[in-house]
Design a protein around this motif. Structure first.
Motif, PDB file in Angstrom:
ATOM      1  N   ASN A  50       0.797  -1.219   0.000  1.00 46.01           N
ATOM      2  CA  ASN A  50       0.000   0.000   0.000  1.00 46.01           C
ATOM      3  C   ASN A  50       0.830   1.270   0.000  1.00 46.01           C
ATOM      4  OD1 ASN A  50      -2.541  -1.306   0.141  1.00 46.01           O
ATOM      5  ND2 ASN A  50      -2.266  -1.632   2.344  1.00 46.01           N
ATOM      6  N   LEU A  51       2.118   1.169  -0.312  1.00 42.68           N
ATOM      7  CA  LEU A  51       2.988   2.331  -0.156  1.00 42.68           C
ATOM      8  C   LEU A  51       3.924   2.481  -1.352  1.00 42.68           C
ATOM      9  CD1 LEU A  51       3.614   4.493   2.116  1.00 42.68           C
ATOM     10  CD2 LEU A  51       5.632   3.083   2.613  1.00 42.68           C
ATOM     11  N   LEU A  52       3.922   3.689  -1.941  1.00 44.03           N
ATOM     12  CA  LEU A  52       4.954   4.097  -2.881  1.00 44.03           C
ATOM     13  C   LEU A  52       5.921   4.983  -2.107  1.00 44.03           C
ATOM     14  CD1 LEU A  52       2.353   3.538  -4.691  1.00 44.03           C
ATOM     15  CD2 LEU A  52       3.335   5.184  -6.305  1.00 44.03           C
ATOM     16  N   TRP A  53       7.237   4.774  -2.269  1.00 43.07           N
ATOM     17  CA  TRP A  53       8.168   5.647  -1.558  1.00 43.07           C
ATOM     18  C   TRP A  53       9.473   5.819  -2.317  1.00 43.07           C
ATOM     19  CZ3 TRP A  53      12.910   4.171   0.781  1.00 43.07           C
ATOM     20  CH2 TRP A  53      13.151   2.786   0.839  1.00 43.07           C
TER      21      TRP A  53
ATOM     22  N   VAL B 221       1.139  -6.601  -7.131  1.00 45.64           N
ATOM     23  CA  VAL B 221       0.095  -6.307  -6.140  1.00 45.64           C
ATOM     24  C   VAL B 221       0.000  -4.804  -5.923  1.00 45.64           C
ATOM     25  CG1 VAL B 221      -0.683  -6.706  -3.773  1.00 45.64           C
ATOM     26  CG2 VAL B 221       0.467  -8.544  -5.040  1.00 45.64           C
ATOM     27  N   LEU B 222       1.156  -4.138  -5.826  1.00 42.78           N
ATOM     28  CA  LEU B 222       1.171  -2.688  -5.652  1.00 42.78           C
ATOM     29  C   LEU B 222       0.525  -1.997  -6.853  1.00 42.78           C
ATOM     30  CD1 LEU B 222       2.099  -0.265  -3.934  1.00 42.78           C
ATOM     31  CD2 LEU B 222       4.274  -0.338  -5.178  1.00 42.78           C
ATOM     32  N   LEU B 223       0.812  -2.482  -8.048  1.00 37.99           N
ATOM     33  CA  LEU B 223       0.228  -1.909  -9.261  1.00 37.99           C
ATOM     34  C   LEU B 223      -1.286  -2.092  -9.277  1.00 37.99           C
ATOM     35  CD1 LEU B 223       1.169  -0.493 -11.880  1.00 37.99           C
ATOM     36  CD2 LEU B 223       1.228  -2.752 -12.962  1.00 37.99           C
ATOM     37  N   PHE B 224      -1.753  -3.251  -8.833  1.00 44.90           N
ATOM     38  CA  PHE B 224      -3.190  -3.517  -8.715  1.00 44.90           C
ATOM     39  C   PHE B 224      -3.839  -2.541  -7.735  1.00 44.90           C
ATOM     40  CE2 PHE B 224      -6.485  -5.696  -6.164  1.00 44.90           C
ATOM     41  CZ  PHE B 224      -7.425  -5.956  -7.150  1.00 44.90           C
ATOM     42  N   ASN B 225      -3.225  -2.366  -6.586  1.00 47.50           N
ATOM     43  CA  ASN B 225      -3.773  -1.454  -5.577  1.00 47.50           C
ATOM     44  C   ASN B 225      -3.716   0.002  -6.040  1.00 47.50           C
ATOM     45  OD1 ASN B 225      -4.435  -3.467  -3.752  1.00 47.50           O
ATOM     46  ND2 ASN B 225      -2.439  -3.410  -2.748  1.00 47.50           N
ATOM     47  N   PHE B 226      -2.661   0.343  -6.764  1.00 47.56           N
ATOM     48  CA  PHE B 226      -2.510   1.709  -7.265  1.00 47.56           C
ATOM     49  C   PHE B 226      -3.628   2.048  -8.255  1.00 47.56           C
ATOM     50  CE2 PHE B 226      -0.164   4.852 -10.068  1.00 47.56           C
ATOM     51  CZ  PHE B 226      -0.138   5.871  -9.133  1.00 47.56           C
TER      52      PHE B 226
ATOM     53  N   TYR C 199       6.205   4.694 -15.480  1.00 43.49           N
ATOM     54  CA  TYR C 199       7.062   5.779 -14.991  1.00 43.49           C
ATOM     55  C   TYR C 199       7.433   5.537 -13.523  1.00 43.49           C
ATOM     56  CZ  TYR C 199       6.039   8.520 -19.192  1.00 43.49           C
ATOM     57  OH  TYR C 199       5.947   8.970 -20.488  1.00 43.49           O
ATOM     58  N   PRO C 200       8.389   6.305 -12.984  1.00 43.61           N
ATOM     59  CA  PRO C 200       8.806   6.096 -11.592  1.00 43.61           C
ATOM     60  C   PRO C 200       7.665   6.173 -10.583  1.00 43.61           C
ATOM     61  CG  PRO C 200      10.391   7.492 -12.717  1.00 43.61           C
ATOM     62  CD  PRO C 200       9.253   7.300 -13.667  1.00 43.61           C
ATOM     63  N   ASN C 201       6.631   6.999 -10.867  1.00 41.51           N
ATOM     64  CA  ASN C 201       5.527   7.133  -9.908  1.00 41.51           C
ATOM     65  C   ASN C 201       4.406   6.122 -10.163  1.00 41.51           C
ATOM     66  OD1 ASN C 201       4.368   8.168 -12.215  1.00 41.51           O
ATOM     67  ND2 ASN C 201       3.926  10.193 -11.379  1.00 41.51           N
ATOM     68  N   LEU C 202       4.687   5.106 -10.964  1.00 41.86           N
ATOM     69  CA  LEU C 202       3.754   4.023 -11.316  1.00 41.86           C
ATOM     70  C   LEU C 202       2.688   4.457 -12.329  1.00 41.86           C
ATOM     71  CD1 LEU C 202       2.933   1.717  -8.236  1.00 41.86           C
ATOM     72  CD2 LEU C 202       4.372   1.242 -10.216  1.00 41.86           C
ATOM     73  N   PHE C 203       2.742   5.693 -12.812  1.00 39.38           N
ATOM     74  CA  PHE C 203       1.859   6.092 -13.896  1.00 39.38           C
ATOM     75  C   PHE C 203       2.175   5.275 -15.146  1.00 39.38           C
ATOM     76  CE2 PHE C 203       0.462  10.743 -12.815  1.00 39.38           C
ATOM     77  CZ  PHE C 203      -0.634  10.244 -12.125  1.00 39.38           C
ATOM     78  N   ASP C 204       1.132   4.964 -15.891  1.00 39.60           N
ATOM     79  CA  ASP C 204       1.296   4.227 -17.137  1.00 39.60           C
ATOM     80  C   ASP C 204       1.926   5.116 -18.208  1.00 39.60           C
ATOM     81  OD1 ASP C 204       0.639   2.164 -19.221  1.00 39.60           O
ATOM     82  OD2 ASP C 204      -0.632   3.793 -19.929  1.00 39.60           O
ATOM     83  N   ALA C 205       2.902   4.569 -18.912  1.00 39.68           N
ATOM     84  CA  ALA C 205       3.542   5.276 -20.019  1.00 39.68           C
ATOM     85  C   ALA C 205       3.024   4.720 -21.335  1.00 39.68           C
ATOM     86  CB  ALA C 205       5.063   5.114 -19.940  1.00 39.68           C
ATOM     87  N   HIS C 206       2.298   5.565 -22.063  1.00 38.20           N
ATOM     88  CA  HIS C 206       1.866   5.156 -23.411  1.00 38.20           C
ATOM     89  C   HIS C 206       3.067   4.792 -24.262  1.00 38.20           C
ATOM     90  CE1 HIS C 206       0.696   5.827 -27.630  1.00 38.20           C
ATOM     91  NE2 HIS C 206      -0.555   5.663 -27.280  1.00 38.20           N
TER      92      HIS C 206
ATOM     93  N   ASN D 155      12.691  -3.919   0.704  1.00 39.31           N
ATOM     94  CA  ASN D 155      12.808  -2.629   1.387  1.00 39.31           C
ATOM     95  C   ASN D 155      13.590  -1.660   0.515  1.00 39.31           C
ATOM     96  OD1 ASN D 155      12.406  -0.791   3.495  1.00 39.31           O
ATOM     97  ND2 ASN D 155      14.408  -1.263   4.386  1.00 39.31           N
ATOM     98  N   ILE D 156      13.167  -1.556  -0.739  1.00 34.65           N
ATOM     99  CA  ILE D 156      13.835  -0.650  -1.663  1.00 34.65           C
ATOM    100  C   ILE D 156      12.807   0.320  -2.236  1.00 34.65           C
ATOM    101  CG2 ILE D 156      15.673  -2.260  -2.251  1.00 34.65           C
ATOM    102  CD1 ILE D 156      14.184  -2.912  -4.832  1.00 34.65           C
ATOM    103  N   PRO D 157      13.220   1.508  -2.641  1.00 35.88           N
ATOM    104  CA  PRO D 157      12.288   2.494  -3.181  1.00 35.88           C
ATOM    105  C   PRO D 157      11.523   1.963  -4.391  1.00 35.88           C
ATOM    106  CG  PRO D 157      14.411   3.501  -2.712  1.00 35.88           C
ATOM    107  CD  PRO D 157      14.601   2.023  -2.565  1.00 35.88           C
ATOM    108  N   THR D 158      10.367   2.525  -4.619  1.00 33.56           N
ATOM    109  CA  THR D 158       9.486   2.037  -5.673  1.00 33.56           C
ATOM    110  C   THR D 158      10.124   2.136  -7.048  1.00 33.56           C
ATOM    111  OG1 THR D 158       7.561   2.671  -4.362  1.00 33.56           O
ATOM    112  CG2 THR D 158       7.203   2.321  -6.706  1.00 33.56           C
ATOM    113  N   ASP D 159      10.811   3.238  -7.332  1.00 33.52           N
ATOM    114  CA  ASP D 159      11.431   3.372  -8.653  1.00 33.52           C
ATOM    115  C   ASP D 159      12.516   2.328  -8.864  1.00 33.52           C
ATOM    116  OD1 ASP D 159      12.867   4.675  -6.661  1.00 33.52           O
ATOM    117  OD2 ASP D 159      13.611   6.255  -7.977  1.00 33.52           O
TER     118      ASP D 159
END
Length: 754
Positions: free
Chosen positions: A3-6, A315-320, A648-655, A297-301
């Motif tokens: 449940n966490l992006l960081w 799972v994180l992508l599904f929740n996002f 993208y680094p913030n989990l946004f979809d890149a066309h 325990n590593i950053p999302t990017d």
């Protein structure tokens, strides 16, 4: 729970910033330490105005000329007529409201971390500078319709707060607030230098800001200054003058924004935060997915960059995706556009409009199955709007007196006409039929009979009436001719060609619409209409599915040479998903072959569609492979040489560039690994990937408004729990075994162990 992006660094680009929203207001939080930037959006801030002008006086005559040229096998001439004489005005554009800036002046910071908590929809940053700990929290409350940004420091300090906008604006001071008063321009071409502000009926908006602090507060030079503060709380709200697609904008928008921040500041930070958290979490926590994976325990990017993706990232992508839907599509908001509600460019890619030959529909794929039916309301309202404005398009462009139609672009002003440009995309009147699927599915998942009777049926029937009048009978089949397969083409006589006698997607949408309309008549007791539809328009009269020399499903009336074998659109597979007409073993195998030929690449949203298609093919491992392909890391760089889609680094979809549809598409595809509803059967774990061997998912929805929870171990179901709001008997299949019947009693959990 994932449940966490960081991240360990502030965002420098939009695609690194963190999105928050309440449907009507959207923001991207950068987490900067020198001058914090929060970009702002309002869902109804678009170019344009209510328009009643005839867009093309010669549209129908040119339609007839095009038909004649096509019938004479002058296909390129027919396409030229469409491009030059069968289009309307440009679709209008979604605009950025501006930016909120907070000057902190901190450099050389230590222990920096920023994050986005999906469960409580709060962005946070923290760091140490000059032996002072600085923390910020940002959220947007749907309850109070405010953005709240709180900064605390263990040492007292000064802050400077202001707003800016790329649009025409001025700043006023009122009731201890600074209020940015802006106006959207008129747009008739997608060129900022041609923007005009001389109309009074374009959208106007207000961004109101109030600051509460424990220090000294001053307002001067259109900015807010605080001195000797250890805490500041910024309340911000945005209101626009937009009312509806066919109404003159409202003049009371300024007071709405101002009153929201005044009310929230009086309520106080703790109370506003509490109601926001309770509201958001109540929706987000309806579904809980747990997969047994190794801890990370590593950053999302860094997780996205990793060559071997950890299963928890899926799972994180599904929740996002669920988080984004709750944040961008509330009952009182407008429907999510190509970028949800998040855009900071004056002219966004594709105007950030509603592209409805796949993208807008994909935005809402996860809503029903992920137990978020309320969040369909903005899409339903969009469909209602186009069902009204599309009546005029049906008359002016096709000389049809009954029903409505719509093409491949919508905006907030009821656009349903063909957009300028190539018939590759513009000549496609099937979005009205496709949108009707969402109406019928809403009934299937909610059992809302009133909605079916009062909203869905009238629109579905009007859509069908239009098609009844433009389709023709050829070789004992009803077809719409000529037809296109959205944005794709084929090679004919050495030339790239778009028009065909008919296309598989067009016919699949017709099957979809007419079969669901018959089911609706049956449910509502409209026996005479159902009889008429069954006699005149049986399914086989639309079924033109053909299999090619490679065993693939054909996209057109003949097996033409492909212009692009790996084209991003897979429109001819509509009948597999989201439709249901590809359901025989022969056709399913042909669809699978087509998907294999298309390949595993594509734009971000294309990969999202393929996740769903492979899930529907009951191949969870291949579906997960497509998820991993979608997680291909794309840097947040405007001049990066993109060769394919990704994340993208913030989990946004890149066309690329950013389009939100891929986020929603992949969320729906992951949900379908665990639960599918087809052939009147609830299917449990129909496409479970091997690496998801142990886990659980709670709270998904099945057709019939049934809440489904599943637990499994070693890739086998251990337990299921179903809750139905009514007595009903269903067919249920466990991991693709033959279906059994199961009787559910109203509100009594039905649990089965295996």
């Amino acid at each position: 729970m994932e449940n966490l992006l960081w991240y360990n660094e502030p965002a420098e680009n939009f695609e690194e910033a963190l999105p928050i929203g309440n449907g009507k207001i959207g923001a991207m939080v950068y987490g900067k330490t020198d001058i914090e930037k929060i970009s702002l959006n309002a869902d109804s801030l678009w170019t344009g105005y209510p328009s009643y002008d005839v867009e093309n006086n010669n549209a129908y005559n040119n339609y007839l000329k095009m038909r004649k040229a096509f019938d004479e096998n002058k296909v390129k001439e027919a396409e030229e007529i469409l491009e030059n004489g069968f289009v309307g005005i440009e679709v209008q554009a979604y605009l950025p409201a501006g930016n909120l800036y907070i000057k902190l002046g901190d450099n050389s910071v230590k222990n920096y971390k920023r994050s986005l908590n999906l469960e409580n929809a709060t962005a946070q940053s923290k760091y140490t500078v000059n032996e002072s700990d600085v923390k910020s929290k940002t959220f947007i409350s749907a309850v109070d319709n405010v953005l709240v940004h709180k900064i605390t420091s263990t040492k007292k300090r000064d802050f400077e707060i202001w707003t800016e906008s790329l649009l025409k604006n001025n700043i006023i001071l009122q009731d201890d607030c600074i209020i940015l008063m802006g106006q959207a321009p008129d747009l008739r071409q997608n060129k900022p230098e041609l923007f005009t502000y001389d109309r009074n009926d374009t959208v106007k908006y207000a961004v109101a800001v109030k600051v509460v602090t424990d220090g000294i507060l001053n307002i001067k030079d259109n900015k807010i200054f605080t001195e000797n503060s250890s805490e500041i709380i910024i309340y911000l709200s945005i209101a626009t003058s937009y009312i509806a697609w066919n109404k003159i904008p409202d003049a009371e928008y300024k007071n709405k924004a101002k009153n929201a921040v005044l009310t929230a500041s009086e309520k106080g930070y703790d109370a506003v935060k509490k109601s926001h958290t309770e509201d958001f979490s109540s929706y987000y926590n309806r579904v809980k997915l747990n997969i047994k994976t190794d801890e990370n325990n590593i950053p999302t990017d860094e997780r996205i960059k990793a060559e071997n993706k950890d299963a928890g990232l899926a799972v994180l992508l599904f929740n996002f995706g669920r988080y984004l839907l709750i944040s961008s599509s509330r009952s009182e908001s407008l429907a999510t556009n190509l970028q949800g509600i998040w855009n900071e460019e004056l002219i966004a890619p594709w105007a950030s409009n509603y592209t409805v030959n796949i993208n807008t529909e994909m935005n809402y794929w996860p809503a029903l199955m992920c137990n978020l039916s309320e969040f369909m309301n903005p899409l339903i309202n969009l469909i209602k709007m186009t069902s009204e404005s599309g009546k005029r398009t049906a008359k002016e462009y096709y000389n049809v007196d009954k029903g409505f139609t719509a093409h491949h672009n919508y905006d907030i002003w009821g656009k349903t006409t063909p957009s300028p440009g190539s018939p590759r995309w513009s000549y496609w009147c099937m979005s009205s039929g496709w949108m009707c699927r969402h109406l019928f599915e809403y009934y299937q998942y909610t059992n809302d009979i009133k909605f079916l009777e009062e909203t869905a049926f009238p629109i579905m029937y009007e859509a069908a009436l239009f098609y009844m009048q433009i389709m023709e009978e050829h070789d004992n089949k009803f077809i719409i001719t000529p037809s296109t397969s959205p944005e794709n083409g084929y090679i004919n006589d050495g030339q790239t060609t778009f028009l065909a006698k008919y296309t598989t997607m067009t016919q699949a949408i017709l099957i979809d619409l007419f079969e669901n309309l018959k089911k609706t008549c049956d449910i509502l007791g409209k026996t005479e209409l159902k009889k008429e539809l069954e006699e005149k328009y049986p399914k086989e009269k639309f079924d033109v599915y053909k299999i090619g020399s490679k065993g693939q499903l054909l996209e057109y009336d003949k097996e033409y040479e492909e212009e692009d074998v790996h084209h991003r659109h897979v429109s001819h597979l509509y009948g597999l998903f989201p439709g249901e007409s590809i359901n025989s073993e022969e056709l399913v195998n042909a669809a699978k072959k087509s998907l294999e030929i298309r390949g595993d690449g594509g734009t971000g949203w294309s990969l999202g569609w393929k996740v769903n298609l492979w899930s529907k093919l009951k191949d969870g491992n291949h579906a997960l492979k497509m998820v991993e392909n979608q997680l291909n890391f794309i840097p947040a760089m405007k001049d990066f040489d993109y060769s394919r889609g990704g994340t993208y680094p913030n989990l946004f979809d890149a066309h690329p560039p950013f389009q939100i549809d891929g986020n929603f598409g992949v969320t729906a595809g992951i949900a379908q690994m665990f639960l599918q509803c087809e052939n009147d059967t609830v299917k449990i774990l129909p496409a479970l990937p091997d690496v998801f061997g142990c886990g659980s998912i709670e709270g998904l929805k099945a057709v019939g408004n049934i809440t489904v929870s599943i637990w499994w171990n070693d890739k086998k179901v251990e337990k299921i729990k179903l809750i139905s709001p009514v007595d009903q008997t269903i067919k249920i299949s466990i991991q693709n075994n033959p279906a059994d019947t199961l009787t559910l009693k109203k509100d009594i959990p039905c649990e089965k162990n295996f």
